[in-house]
Design a protein around this motif. Structure first.
Motif, PDB file in Angstrom:
ATOM      1  N   ARG A   6       0.920  -1.430   0.009  1.00 40.56           N
ATOM      2  CA  ARG A   6      -0.081   0.083   0.042  1.00 40.56           C
ATOM      3  C   ARG A   6       0.986   1.101  -0.053  1.00 40.56           C
ATOM      4  N   PRO A   7       0.365   2.405  -0.413  1.00 36.52           N
ATOM      5  CA  PRO A   7       0.840   3.671  -0.232  1.00 36.52           C
ATOM      6  C   PRO A   7       1.454   3.806   1.011  1.00 36.52           C
ATOM      7  N   ALA A   8       2.797   4.188   1.315  1.00 36.64           N
ATOM      8  CA  ALA A   8       3.407   4.377   2.699  1.00 36.64           C
ATOM      9  C   ALA A   8       3.048   5.670   3.416  1.00 36.64           C
ATOM     10  N   VAL A   9       1.462   5.652   3.557  1.00 39.72           N
ATOM     11  CA  VAL A   9       1.257   7.154   4.325  1.00 39.72           C
ATOM     12  C   VAL A   9       1.529   6.824   5.685  1.00 39.72           C
ATOM     13  N   ASN A  10       1.635   5.713   6.344  1.00 37.25           N
ATOM     14  CA  ASN A  10       2.120   5.801   7.744  1.00 37.25           C
ATOM     15  C   ASN A  10       3.462   6.195   7.885  1.00 37.25           C
ATOM     16  N   SER A  66      -5.081   6.775  13.002  1.00 38.28           N
ATOM     17  CA  SER A  66      -6.468   6.395  13.613  1.00 38.28           C
ATOM     18  C   SER A  66      -7.435   7.572  13.294  1.00 38.28           C
ATOM     19  N   GLU A  67      -7.085   8.764  13.546  1.00 37.26           N
ATOM     20  CA  GLU A  67      -8.076   9.913  13.563  1.00 37.26           C
ATOM     21  C   GLU A  67      -8.147  10.540  11.996  1.00 37.26           C
ATOM     22  N   GLN A  68      -7.150  10.459  11.279  1.00 38.21           N
ATOM     23  CA  GLN A  68      -7.385  11.072  10.006  1.00 38.21           C
ATOM     24  C   GLN A  68      -7.550   9.975   8.803  1.00 38.21           C
ATOM     25  N   MET A  69      -6.969   8.819   9.067  1.00 34.92           N
ATOM     26  CA  MET A  69      -6.922   7.677   8.140  1.00 34.92           C
ATOM     27  C   MET A  69      -7.754   6.711   8.359  1.00 34.92           C
ATOM     28  N   GLY A  70      -8.516   6.656   9.488  1.00 33.70           N
ATOM     29  CA  GLY A  70      -9.527   5.425   9.892  1.00 33.70           C
ATOM     30  C   GLY A  70      -8.803   4.060   9.939  1.00 33.70           C
ATOM     31  N   GLU A  71      -7.559   4.178  10.337  1.00 31.58           N
ATOM     32  CA  GLU A  71      -6.937   2.901  10.606  1.00 31.58           C
ATOM     33  C   GLU A  71      -6.550   2.566  11.858  1.00 31.58           C
ATOM     34  N   ASN A  72      -7.132   1.576  12.330  1.00 31.23           N
ATOM     35  CA  ASN A  72      -7.015   0.972  13.733  1.00 31.23           C
ATOM     36  C   ASN A  72      -6.066   0.003  14.033  1.00 31.23           C
ATOM     37  N   GLU A  73      -4.814   0.302  14.193  1.00 28.60           N
ATOM     38  CA  GLU A  73      -3.704  -0.708  14.353  1.00 28.60           C
ATOM     39  C   GLU A  73      -3.321  -0.645  15.911  1.00 28.60           C
ATOM     40  N   GLN A  74      -4.004   0.076  16.602  1.00 27.74           N
ATOM     41  CA  GLN A  74      -3.501   0.307  18.137  1.00 27.74           C
ATOM     42  C   GLN A  74      -3.370  -1.321  18.861  1.00 27.74           C
ATOM     43  N   ASP A  75      -4.560  -2.216  18.335  1.00 23.59           N
ATOM     44  CA  ASP A  75      -4.438  -3.242  18.903  1.00 23.59           C
ATOM     45  C   ASP A  75      -3.299  -4.068  18.795  1.00 23.59           C
ATOM     46  N   LEU A  76      -2.605  -3.971  17.245  1.00 23.88           N
ATOM     47  CA  LEU A  76      -1.275  -4.566  17.174  1.00 23.88           C
ATOM     48  C   LEU A  76      -0.029  -3.831  17.964  1.00 23.88           C
ATOM     49  N   LEU A  77      -0.182  -2.587  17.889  1.00 18.33           N
ATOM     50  CA  LEU A  77       0.830  -1.755  18.901  1.00 18.33           C
ATOM     51  C   LEU A  77       0.949  -2.475  20.371  1.00 18.33           C
TER      52      LEU A  77
END
Ligand SMILES: [Zn+2]
Length: 481
Positions: free
Chosen positions: A320-324, A363-374
């Protein structure tokens, strides 16, 4: 730097072996940046055929507090002369940074180079309140396939490419050697005036405000109050330009990256707005995002006013595009760029805050919720600590690569999520903006961060940070669920 640490997380979760030595770091006193800043004047001539940059460097060094008898410079490119690390990261062709004709206030000065360190003896001691001028001629050979400092295609990536004044503070001179784990660099706010001579048709993308047009053989760039000055000399890059408020945001891409250039540029603008709104104003006129490979194991890298990032990144859901990565590196403009820390001694302080900022943005701008992984990955750090004794507040040299990502990026970021659960997200943002405001253009320490956090929270957070950063009071781990 942003290591490709999601892979490391995956490795760790899969139970990959870890190597480490135990050692507890000690929280140290702070050093507030000098009011008077070093002033660099550099003349740099890039020769493409030989892949060399030659020129002259002059630094006015202000002397504070104690008389100086010598001055140290880092010659980081010498790490590529005789590679001491793994075969996988070894450059295909070596590089180096050689200096000669070293003078102090116009007089030839005795000096000695040992690997990545240059020691210059001052002919006479220089007293507090005075300034001394150190000058030298230099020759930089760009390695092929180097980490950060590199030449590929018609592009020269100039990172840590000039003799960089070492930091002297109340602990003395910081002359730490290069290593491949993390970002082994520590520098103080300085002013730069750099004249570049480049072949026809080349553009300059730098830490200063640049022109999007190719350079007409020579250009002088000035930038005040930055820790470092990075430059990309290229015939291949094209820009996408835009603004985040009054900040010029340029994204530079190569042929074949057209499909992600617009999306990453939008993400860069959104990131600059988001971090500026929550942490405080970005103090420079421009930021450049340069897409491309910048060396083994590096997904992206931060410099003042300039960051690099891969164009795409493999994730669990495919490429995916490297937004993060772009968001991560831009957050470093706040944590490392403006608020400095000793990245060799306490790398968590910029990487942990930056990783938290990245996840918050995603999470807030891109709607990605990877915090669980974190959080899940961070939980594994308890076991790493048990097995290896290493904490989140150690010098770079104490970590192997996978442990470094977990201890320095992941656990401190998970820690701040936990703090947001306990105090509310707004409180954590207030901690970050207060910390930014107080230590802007200076060098902060772990102790400073804990102090600000406690002040803003209105309660002593030392036990919380002792647990999360130093793994003290292990009974708290059981409670965190
Ligand atoms: Zn980073």
């Amino acid at each position: 730097m942003k290591r490709r640490f999601l892979f490391f997380m995956a490795l760790i979760l899969a139970g990959a072996p870890l190597l480490q030595n135990p050692n507890l770091a000690q929280a140290e006193g702070k050093w507030r940046g000098a009011e008077r800043r070093p002033y660099y004047v550099i003349d740099a001539r890039y020769d493409e055929a030989s892949t060399k940059v030659t020129g002259h460097l002059s630094v006015k060094v202000p002397v504070e507090k104690e008389a100086l008898s010598q001055v140290y410079f880092h010659l980081y490119p010498n790490a590529f002369a005789d590679w001491k690390w793994g075969e996988e990261s070894k450059p295909k062709q070596p590089g180096y940074l050689k200096v000669k004709n070293v003078r102090v206030d116009g007089v030839q000065a005795h000096n000695k180079t040992k690997e990545t360190l240059l020691k210059v003896d001052l002919p006479t001691p220089v007293h507090p309140g005075k300034t001394t001028q150190v000058e030298m001629d230099y020759e930089l050979k760009l390695p092929k396939g180097g980490m950060r400092l590199n030449k590929y295609g018609n592009t020269a990536f100039l990172a840590q490419w000039y003799p960089m004044l070492a930091v002297k503070d109340r602990e003395g001179w910081h002359t730490d050697p290069y290593t491949t784990t993390g970002d082994p660099f520590y520098s103080q706010m300085s002013d730069f005036e750099i004249t570049f001579h480049v072949p026809e048709g080349y553009r300059l993308i730098t830490s200063a405000k640049d022109s999007p047009e190719p350079v007409d053989s020579e250009v002088t760039l000035r930038q005040a109050n930055v820790r470092d000055f990075a430059a990309v000399i290229s015939k291949d890059y094209e820009p996408v330009q835009g603004r985040a408020g009054d900040v010029q945001v340029n994204l530079w891409y190569l042929k074949g990256m057209e499909d992600v250039a617009q999306e990453l540029h939008q993400a860069a603008i959104s990131g600059m707005e988001f971090f500026g709104k929550h942490f405080g104003k970005y103090p420079y006129q421009e930021v450049d995002v340069v897409l491309g490979e910048t060396g083994y194991g590096i997904a992206g890298m931060e410099y003042p006013g300039l960051v690099t990032s891969l164009d795409k990144i493999p994730t669990r859901k495919g490429e995916r595009p490297a937004v993060n990565v772009v968001a991560h590196e831009l957050a470093h403009q706040w944590w490392y760029g403006v608020v400095g820390n000793n990245q060799v001694k306490e790398p968590w302080l910029d990487e942990g805050l930056t990783t938290f900022s990245e996840f918050l943005f995603m999470s807030e701008q891109m709607g990605e919720n990877e915090q669980d992984l974190l959080v899940k990955a961070a939980e594994r750090t308890d076991r790493i600590h048990e097995e290896k004794g290493v904490t989140s507040v150690e010098s770079l040299y104490k970590y192997s690569d996978p442990v470094y990502g977990m201890m320095v990026y992941t656990r401190p970021a998970a820690m701040l999520w936990k703090l947001a659960d306990e105090l509310g997200k707004e409180k954590v943002l207030e901690i970050l903006s207060t910390y930014y405001d107080r230590y802007r253009f200076q060098t902060a320490t772990t102790q400073d961060f804990v102090q600000v956090a406690s002040e803003v929270a209105g309660k002593d957070l030392k036990p919380f940070f002792d647990h999360w950063l130093y793994f003290k009071d292990r009974s708290m781990s059981k409670k965190k669920g």
